[in-house]
Write a protein that holds these residues in place. Structure first.
Motif, short mmCIF file in Angstrom:
data_model
loop_
_atom_site.label_atom_id
_atom_site.label_comp_id
_atom_site.label_asym_id
_atom_site.label_seq_id
_atom_site.Cartn_x
_atom_site.Cartn_y
_atom_site.Cartn_z
N ALA A 139 0.33 -20.48 13.46
CA ALA A 139 -0.62 -19.61 12.76
C ALA A 139 0.11 -18.61 11.87
CB ALA A 139 -1.49 -18.87 13.78
N ALA A 140 1.20 -18.03 12.39
CA ALA A 140 1.99 -17.08 11.60
C ALA A 140 2.61 -17.76 10.38
CB ALA A 140 3.07 -16.45 12.47
N PHE A 141 3.07 -18.99 10.57
CA PHE A 141 3.67 -19.74 9.47
C PHE A 141 2.63 -20.03 8.38
CE2 PHE A 141 5.11 -23.79 7.51
CZ PHE A 141 6.33 -23.35 7.00
N ALA A 142 1.43 -20.43 8.81
CA ALA A 142 0.37 -20.72 7.85
C ALA A 142 -0.01 -19.47 7.07
CB ALA A 142 -0.85 -21.28 8.58
N LEU A 143 -0.11 -18.34 7.77
CA LEU A 143 -0.43 -17.08 7.09
C LEU A 143 0.68 -16.67 6.12
CD1 LEU A 143 -2.05 -14.99 9.96
CD2 LEU A 143 -3.11 -15.57 7.78
N THR A 144 1.93 -16.93 6.51
CA THR A 144 3.05 -16.61 5.63
C THR A 144 2.98 -17.42 4.35
OG1 THR A 144 4.46 -16.06 7.52
CG2 THR A 144 5.57 -16.52 5.44
N LEU A 145 2.67 -18.71 4.46
CA LEU A 145 2.52 -19.56 3.28
C LEU A 145 1.38 -19.07 2.39
CD1 LEU A 145 3.02 -23.18 4.71
CD2 LEU A 145 4.68 -21.74 3.50
N ASP A 146 0.28 -18.66 3.04
CA ASP A 146 -0.86 -18.14 2.27
C ASP A 146 -0.48 -16.85 1.54
OD1 ASP A 146 -2.55 -20.20 2.96
OD2 ASP A 146 -3.45 -19.16 4.66
N LYS A 147 0.32 -16.00 2.20
CA LYS A 147 0.75 -14.76 1.55
C LYS A 147 1.64 -15.06 0.35
CE LYS A 147 1.19 -10.34 1.04
NZ LYS A 147 0.05 -9.51 0.61
#
Length: 199
Positions: free
Chosen positions: A27-35
């Motif tokens: 989840a953190a990785f996905a949010l980082t990509l979105d950021k």
């Protein structure tokens, strides 16, 4: 004299920590990509932006999304490694000293406190439900409950026999306790945001 090592090897807890840590890290990785995507294009349509209510964009672009001066998902990328390593270590035969369990429990308490604050900001201030954020919430809550119940049951955290028994019950009913916590968050979100009207 070295600190006493706790003899118990909670394999069930270890497996859960590996799974929860992995889910939280994803989840953190996905949010980082979105950021990153938002930094390249502030008007980008993120895959997690499902509606006005359910989206990640508002959260990522808010000051709450970078409360320490850098994007919150970076905290998750680093922090979720800890439960994975602890879980794998237990499965590999490791036994940890009392101070380690206490430190780990305190770290999860900090994570829970941060998540509760983020939930309140998301529901009461930003008025959105971020899907990947909710995934993080969903694994942080039971991680804290499970480790705290374990440390109390084992006497790692000073506790009376009665508290140890209650902790054992909580540990055996961890799914029900976790679902009850989810229900509380869902009720608050419904009362504040009228989630059902957006379905």
């Amino acid at each position: 004299m070295s600190a006493p090592v706790i003899d118990a090897r909670p394999k069930g807890l270890a497996i859960f920590l590996v799974l929860a840590g992995s889910i939280g890290w994803i989840a953190a990785f996905a949010l980082t990509l979105d950021k990153f995507q938002l930094l390249q294009d502030p008007n980008a349509q993120l895959g997690c932006n499902l509606s006005i209510l359910v989206q990640c964009g508002v959260n990522l672009n808010s000051w709450q999304g970078a409360v320490f001066g850098f994007p919150n998902p970076l905290i998750g990328l680093g922090a979720w490694i800890a439960p994975i390593v602890v879980g794998v270590s237990i499965l590999a035969g490791a036994r940890f000293a009392r101070w380690f369990w206490i430190a780990f429990n305190v770290g999860l308490l900090g994570a829970l406190g941060f998540v509760i604050w983020l939930i309140s900001q998301s529901i009461f201030v930003l008025g959105t439900l971020c899907p990947w954020c909710m995934v993080t919430w969903s694994v942080t809550i039971p991680s804290f409950i499970a480790v705290t119940a374990f440390t109390l049951k084992q006497g790692i955290l000073p506790s009376s026999p009665g508290v140890r028994r209650i902790a054992g019950v909580v540990l055996s009913w961890i799914v029900v306790v976790t679902l009850a916590c989810y229900l509380v968050v869902a009720i608050i979100a419904q009362l504040r945001l009228d989630v059902l009207s957006y379905l």
